[in-house]
Design an enzyme around this catalytic site. Structure first.
Site, mmCIF file in Angstrom:
data_model
loop_
_atom_site.group_PDB
_atom_site.id
_atom_site.type_symbol
_atom_site.label_atom_id
_atom_site.label_comp_id
_atom_site.label_asym_id
_atom_site.label_seq_id
_atom_site.Cartn_x
_atom_site.Cartn_y
_atom_site.Cartn_z
ATOM 1 N N HIS A 31 0.869 -1.038 -0.005
ATOM 2 C CA HIS A 31 -0.003 0.041 0.051
ATOM 3 C C HIS A 31 0.705 1.251 -0.071
ATOM 4 O O HIS A 31 0.506 2.281 -0.949
ATOM 5 C CB HIS A 31 -0.981 -0.019 1.353
ATOM 6 C CG HIS A 31 -1.889 0.878 1.259
ATOM 7 N ND1 HIS A 31 -3.203 0.823 0.688
ATOM 8 C CD2 HIS A 31 -1.813 2.319 1.321
ATOM 9 C CE1 HIS A 31 -3.885 1.777 0.758
ATOM 10 N NE2 HIS A 31 -3.273 2.873 1.323
ATOM 11 N N HIS B 58 -11.367 1.570 -0.859
ATOM 12 C CA HIS B 58 -11.430 1.225 0.510
ATOM 13 C C HIS B 58 -12.148 -0.161 0.331
ATOM 14 O O HIS B 58 -13.319 -0.182 0.793
ATOM 15 C CB HIS B 58 -12.240 2.102 1.282
ATOM 16 C CG HIS B 58 -11.373 2.480 2.454
ATOM 17 N ND1 HIS B 58 -11.990 3.045 3.800
ATOM 18 C CD2 HIS B 58 -10.323 2.363 3.058
ATOM 19 C CE1 HIS B 58 -11.163 3.103 4.703
ATOM 20 N NE2 HIS B 58 -9.891 2.624 4.398
#
Lengths: 79, 230, 730
Positions: free
Chosen positions: C48, C94
């Site tokens: 990430h 998300h």
């Protein structure tokens, strides 16, 4: 009998509503306010006359629907 | 017209309201932080839409206790004009300046769409630029717009002509499908007994520009500007 | 290996560091690591934060243009839009949190992307959301759709940023792994962009916003006996969004940004205080000393590890000019937000973390950044299915029934159920709302200037041929901006794929990026920000490759924007060549029951030529309605225009020997349907510019009438179109 299910945010889970209420209470002059947590109470009438069975039923309801157990916990009171 | 717009933490349609007021008044309204209490020189106080204090606990409940609300109450008692739109209407009912309450929408969902409003009387400062019975379009955007009051209160509001707007179809019929939030007697807005305090749920302020959806809401502000021109 | 070293290695593995990465971390540290240090390496070297599997490919994407003010690498991308103003925008996923807790997952996704944008000094003016869900027939899909839509509305409506567009698609490949990609667009003065690189030795490092709790701390299982008896109390918790605090944070940050107090600012997103402190100091080439005892916390007994890795929402980290702390306190105090000076910048080139009288971490920032892992993972060339010959595919249903079924299918039916829960009008500048035009159009307050915004991707094309699919996603976004009359300026991307350790997935990723890059170059449409989301899998199977494009264009006059609504009397004209391409079409899937063939080829020269032509005709005032032809093909595009305008059409085009079902439902690219008052003028202009154009018919009446007397009433169309979502979810 009646099952009273109290649903509250889990400890540690942010409770924006409780936080905002706490702040508003402080503004109203309630100076000794610590943490405020806001949840909900759900009353369910049950046909059962066996308190243990009623409790089990209410707990199952809470697990399945009344509480979001990812972020909430619950307690059951039988009256 | 000298207008002020109250700004509570969490309010979010104050800019829309300022644009609408400036369009008719030619000058920007005064922005009033919720801790202010001096409203002198203002003849119209507008409580705009949004989520004051996050709408936590109950929509409008916490804003109703903000310092500025005491000053607004005094302003109203002096015969001053007050407009509460959406969250502003909720705040006015929580503060007791208007009767009733705004409950969760009957669908239990946030509703954001255009609705049609029927003008129930045109002889007020707020509605003077509409015809009685006219229908105009306005966006609504709320989770708690379901107007509730006990039957005696509803009867009194109707009997005294204090219902300002009702949800209607485009051709002016009162019908369940036009009353999306489930309001009692399709009430979308009400007046105070002196007709100088108006609370309404939809956002007339978001339809004041032909480029942005139309000008259906403009007469409300033009009417105010005309009535308060002094 | 000592017992401690072995325990550390196990711990490192739980933080996602493989043995080689952990050895490298130890070498950088030069001492036995603390838990906090392992946590910081694990976070900063995670996929990430480090983009370790994707970075080598992302370099292929063009990121520059004369109008680009800030490309990838900051919190968001920035482009000049004229009049001294800039648009600031980005999209971010998300996905996993939205599966665990759909409402909060989606809500905090919106909150996070908003912070990325206002961090740069921009007032957010629009949100969009690209959503992909599993098979609607799966019981869990309903829970996820309902929660995600409520969460997006719950957050966006409260902060007062209109949700103006996006997309919703369904496919069984997203069962158990929905995609929630949120995009925010903001407006700033072009000369007042705030960035994240720290500067100024001795300057205060200031924490603002909400208090820190144990939200979303990574390494869920690490709270073993090693951390004492209170392990249960330390378990990480789902992040909960507080849009009210976010709204206060927006107003407070923008107010402070009007002063000259801020040197650098970054939001605390993934990996919280760790990534913001490391990135800010690292980019500035400085060192940073943090005292965690000064961090506002909302729980007792939080460890250094927890404070550094917490993902509590609605927090920002800033570097202020000396002596500006009081200015910050005054503004944030007005909005009742926490402000704390938690550290200082120094020349050490290290991050040093103090907590309760101990040094909990000391890491050199240069190596932490420069020696971050970078992988060129094995990438298999994905096999490409051969094209399908439309003349070999029989029509099992007929045109009218197929139209009704397609316009009502989950991927094409009305999304009003979702839009009706999103406040699209707050701000008073929304010129084209969801469903009224190919792109949302939002005006810049106080100006004529408008922004056109869209999100696009056709995952089934990408699954069949990732390179074509990547190019198609870019081209479709560009086309949707063009169709409202806007000049496409730049895009943000959200690349959602499966596991990069699977060579087939990595091959898809590389091919999709290659396709995107080719299209971006051909269309002068650079990438200015983006996000990569890998490891999207369900039961070991990857999702469809889903490189979502968030496109931004500009209109000098927002009032000139064109919608899709037909009105009676207009001529209906098709721009672009029709071959009847049925491979990977929705008709093939929904009517013939097959997901097969090659996706429609993307001819970028034709895209550019046809698009520039359409934009020119719109600018000249010759076009009343415009809709690009995409999912479902030509007849679906016309039906959507008819429904939007409550006007039917009588259609009698030359079909050039193409089977009728392929003509009407094929998904050939680079096409637009126009509603015009003067067809002859458009056709003549098209011919002069070498653009394929044909008159299809005339709008009017209450039916869509096809050659051969086939008529479908608007009432029946509307009923089919509106049925699915309310019937399923209300």
């Amino acid at each position: 009998m009646k099952a009273i299910v109290t649903v509250m945010p889990k400890p540690g889970v942010l409770d924006p509503q409780g936080k905002a209420i706490g702040r508003a209470l402080a503004h109203l002059g309630f100076t000794d306010v610590g943490e405020v947590r806001a949840g909900k109470v759900i009353e369910v009438e049950l046909a059962s006359s066996d308190p243990d069975a009623a409790r089990r039923t209410a707990e199952a309801m809470a697990e399945k629907l009344l509480a979001n157990t990812v972020i909430e916990r619950f307690s059951v009171e039988i009256a | 017209m000298r207008a002020g717009i109250t700004v509570f933490p969490g309010i979010n349609r104050e800019r829309d309201m300022a644009i609408a007021l400036e369009r008719v008044a030619g000058a920007p309204p005064r922005m009033l932080w919720h801790r202010e209490t001096d409203l002198s020189g203002l003849d119209l106080i507008v409580i705009p839409g949004g989520f004051s204090f996050g709408d936590y606990l109950r929509a409008g409940a916490m804003a109703a206790h903000s310092p500025i609300m005491g000053a607004i109450r005094a302003h109203a008692e002096r015969g001053g004009y007050v407009l509460g739109a959406c969250n502003g209407f909720q705040i006015l009912t929580e503060a007791g300046l208007l009767p009733g309450a705004l409950l969760r929408n009957a669908s239990l969902r946030f509703l954001a769409m255009d609705c049609h409003l029927r003008v129930e009387r045109a002889d007020t400062a707020f509605t003077g630029h509409y015809q009685r019975g006219a229908v105009f379009r306005a966006p609504l955007a709320h989770g708690e717009g379901n107007y509730f009051a006990d039957d005696a209160t509803l009867d009194r509001l109707e009997g005294e002509g204090l219902v300002a707007f009702r949800y209607a179809t485009a051709d002016g019929r009162i019908a369940p499908e036009a009353n999306r939030n489930g309001s009692a007697r399709a009430i979308a807005g009400i007046f105070s007994p002196n007709l100088r305090v108006l609370g309404l749920m939809p956002h007339a302020e978001d339809l004041v520009d032909p480029v942005v959806g139309g000008t259906d809401g403009l007469p409300l502000f033009q009417g105010l500007a005309a009535a308060l021109a002094a | 290996m000592s017992a401690t070293a072995e325990a550390n290695r196990r711990l490192a593995a739980e933080f996602g560091l493989n043995p080689e990465e952990f050895s490298r971390a130890l070498a950088i540290l030069g001492h036995s690591p603390t838990l906090t240090e392992i946590g910081i390496f694990g976070a900063m070297w995670s996929e990430h934060c480090s983009y370790k599997s994707s970075r080598v490919w992302l370099r292929e994407l063009p990121t520059a243009a004369p109008w680009v003010i800030q490309g990838p690498g900051e919190n968001a991308g920035v482009v000049a839009i004229g009049e001294g103003l800039a648009a600031v925008f980005k999209m971010e996923s998300h996905n996993h949190p939205s599966f665990i807790e759909p409402y909060q997952g989606a809500a905090t996704g919106v909150g996070g992307i908003l912070r990325d944008v206002f961090t740069m000094g921009a007032r957010p003016i629009a949100n969009l959301n690209a959503l992909r869900f599993g098979d609607p027939g799966e019981p869990d899909t309903r829970r996820i759709v309902d929660g995600v839509v409520r969460g997006i509305g719950g957050y966006g409506n409260c902060v007062g940023v209109p949700t103006v567009g996006g997309e919703i698609n369904f496919h069984a490949a997203y069962n158990g792994n929905p995609l929630v990609n949120a995009m925010t667009v903001g407006i700033a003065r072009a000369d007042r962009i705030f960035r994240s690189a720290a500067a100024g030795v001795g300057n205060p490092v200031v924490y603002v916003g909400a208090k820190t709790g144990r939200d979303g701390i990574q390494g869920a299982t690490m709270a073993s006996a090693a951390f004492g008896a209170d392990a249960a109390e330390k378990r990480p918790t789902v992040q909960v969004g507080d849009p009210f605090t976010e709204k206060l944070l927006i107003e407070a940050c923008l107010a402070l940004m009007e002063t000259d107090a801020i040197v650098a600012i970054q939001d605390m997103g993934a990996a919280g205080l760790t990534s913001s402190a490391v990135e800010m100091a690292g980019k500035g080439g400085l060192g940073i000393a943090l005292d965690l005892d000064l961090v506002p916390v909302r729980e007792t007994g939080m460890s250094a590890y927890e404070i550094m890795l917490s993902e509590s929402q609605e927090r920002m980290l800033m570097v202020l000019r000396p002596g500006q702390e009081e200015a910050a306190r005054a503004i944030f105090g007005k909005w009742e937000l926490d402000v704390a000076v938690i550290g200082r910048l120094n020349e050490s080139g290290r991050i040093v973390v103090h907590h309760q009288g101990r040094v909990e971490a000391e890491i050199p920032l240069g190596p932490l950044g420069k020696e971050a892992p970078l992988y060129r993972r094995p990438a298999a060339v994905p096999p490409k299915p051969p094209p399908l010959d439309p003349t070999t595919i029989a029509d099992p249903l007929g045109l009218a029934p197929a139209l009704l079924r397609l316009i009502g299918c989950p991927d094409l039916c009305s999304r009003a159920w979702a839009w009706d829960q999103y406040d699209a009008t707050v701000g008073g500048q929304t010129v084209q709302r969801p469903g009224t035009a190919d792109a949302a159009v939002v005006r810049v307050e106080g100006r004529a200037l408008g922004l056109a915004l869209t999100t696009d991707c056709t995952p089934r094309y990408c699954a069949a041929d990732a390179e074509v699919g990547g190019a198609q996603a870019v081209a479709e976004a560009w086309r949707n901006l063009t169709a409202v009359g806007a000049r496409p300026l730049a895009l943000t991307d959200n690349l959602n794929f499966g596991s990069p350790e699977n060579p087939a997935v990595m091959g898809q990723f590389a091919a999709a990026v290659r396709g995107m890059a080719t299209a971006c170059r051909a269309l002068d449409f650079p990438v200015v920000s983006g996000n990569v989301s890998l490891y999207n899998e369900t039961k070991g199977a990857p999702i469809l490759p889903t490189p979502v494009i968030g496109g931004l264009g500009v209109l000098d006059d927002a009032a000139a924007a064109v919608g899709i609504a037909l009105s009676p009397g207009l001529d209906v004209v098709l721009i672009g060549r029709t071959l009847g391409w049925l491979g990977q079409s929705l008709w093939l899937r929904e009517i013939a029951g097959r997901e097969a063939g090659a996706p429609p080829p993307v001819d970028l020269a034709a895209e550019r030529r046809n698009g520039d032509f359409v934009r020119g005709r719109i600018a000249g005032g010759h076009v009343r309605a415009c809709h690009d032809v995409s999912d479902g093909g030509l007849l679906i595009a016309i039906a959507e225009m008819a429904l939007a305008g409550s006007a039917g059409a009588r259609l009698a085009p030359p079909t050039a020997g193409i089977p009728p079902h392929a003509f009407w439902f094929g998904e050939d690219q680079a096409r637009y349907v126009l509603g015009v008052a003067d067809a002859a003028g458009i056709l003549a202009a098209a011919e002069a510019e070498g653009v394929p154009a044909v008159r299809l018919g005339t709008a009017g009446g209450g039916d869509l009438t096809l050659p051969g007397g086939i008529a479908i009433s608007l009432g029946a169309l509307s009923e089919a179109h509106e049925h699915f979502f309310p019937a399923w979810l209300d």
